[in-house]
Scaffold this motif. Structure first.
Motif, PDB file in Angstrom:
ATOM      1  N   CYS A  65       0.835  -1.202   0.000  1.00 50.79           N
ATOM      2  CA  CYS A  65       0.000   0.000   0.000  1.00 50.79           C
ATOM      3  C   CYS A  65       0.872   1.256   0.000  1.00 50.79           C
ATOM      4  N   ILE A 115       2.297   1.815  -3.445  1.00 50.96           N
ATOM      5  CA  ILE A 115       1.310   2.370  -4.370  1.00 50.96           C
ATOM      6  C   ILE A 115       1.058   3.838  -4.066  1.00 50.96           C
ATOM      7  N   GLN A 174       3.396   6.377  -5.580  1.00 49.76           N
ATOM      8  CA  GLN A 174       3.373   6.583  -7.030  1.00 49.76           C
ATOM      9  C   GLN A 174       2.469   7.762  -7.382  1.00 49.76           C
ATOM     10  N   ASN A 212      -0.613   9.597  -8.562  1.00 50.88           N
ATOM     11  CA  ASN A 212      -2.025   9.224  -8.423  1.00 50.88           C
ATOM     12  C   ASN A 212      -2.215   7.992  -7.539  1.00 50.88           C
ATOM     13  N   GLY A 213      -1.286   7.799  -6.602  1.00 47.65           N
ATOM     14  CA  GLY A 213      -1.323   6.621  -5.742  1.00 47.65           C
ATOM     15  C   GLY A 213      -2.571   6.527  -4.888  1.00 47.65           C
ATOM     16  N   ASP A 217      -5.567   7.761  -5.497  1.00 44.32           N
ATOM     17  CA  ASP A 217      -6.682   7.364  -6.367  1.00 44.32           C
ATOM     18  C   ASP A 217      -6.626   5.875  -6.675  1.00 44.32           C
ATOM     19  N   THR A 218      -5.429   5.365  -6.888  1.00 41.95           N
ATOM     20  CA  THR A 218      -5.253   3.941  -7.176  1.00 41.95           C
ATOM     21  C   THR A 218      -5.690   3.095  -5.988  1.00 41.95           C
ATOM     22  N   VAL A 219      -5.286   3.493  -4.778  1.00 41.46           N
ATOM     23  CA  VAL A 219      -5.661   2.734  -3.573  1.00 41.46           C
ATOM     24  C   VAL A 219      -7.174   2.756  -3.388  1.00 41.46           C
ATOM     25  N   THR A 272      -9.452   3.108  -5.648  1.00 40.82           N
ATOM     26  CA  THR A 272     -10.024   2.241  -6.687  1.00 40.82           C
ATOM     27  C   THR A 272      -9.859   0.772  -6.319  1.00 40.82           C
ATOM     28  N   LEU A 273      -8.696   0.402  -5.799  1.00 39.71           N
ATOM     29  CA  LEU A 273      -8.479  -0.984  -5.373  1.00 39.71           C
ATOM     30  C   LEU A 273      -9.437  -1.378  -4.252  1.00 39.71           C
ATOM     31  N   ASP A 312     -12.911  -1.784  -5.776  1.00 42.40           N
ATOM     32  CA  ASP A 312     -13.027  -2.993  -6.602  1.00 42.40           C
ATOM     33  C   ASP A 312     -12.923  -4.285  -5.798  1.00 42.40           C
TER      34      ASP A 312
END
Length: 87
Positions: free
Chosen positions: A7, A10, A13, A15-16, A18-20, A22-23, A26
């Protein structure tokens, strides 16, 4: 520890966050998204002060988890009430 490391990687990174989010969206079943938002609100409210950064993060999480605004307001109010103190 491995999950926390993943975590953190991520988040580091572009946009990390936003990625977390989204994960999380999902991965969680739809029925648990409100619960996840409630836990986040409890954490934010635990010290009785929700600063602008925390409020922005909660807003991003609300949008990312697709929580309706009225439902989110109820969850937020419940968290606030939960951590009220007698002065």
């Amino acid at each position: 520890p491995k999950t926390a490391e993943d975590c953190a990687e991520i988040l580091g990174q572009e946009n990390g966050l936003d990625t977390v989010i989204t994960l999380v969206r999902d991965t969680l079943p739809q029925r648990l998204r409100e619960t996840a938002y409630a836990v986040a609100c409890d954490i934010a409210a635990a010290d009785a002060v929700v600063g602008p950064e925390e409020a922005r993060l909660l807003e991003m999480l609300r949008h990312g988890l697709e929580i309706e605004r009225l439902i989110a307001a109820a969850i937020e109010r419940g968290a606030k009430a939960h951590y009220q103190t007698v002065e």
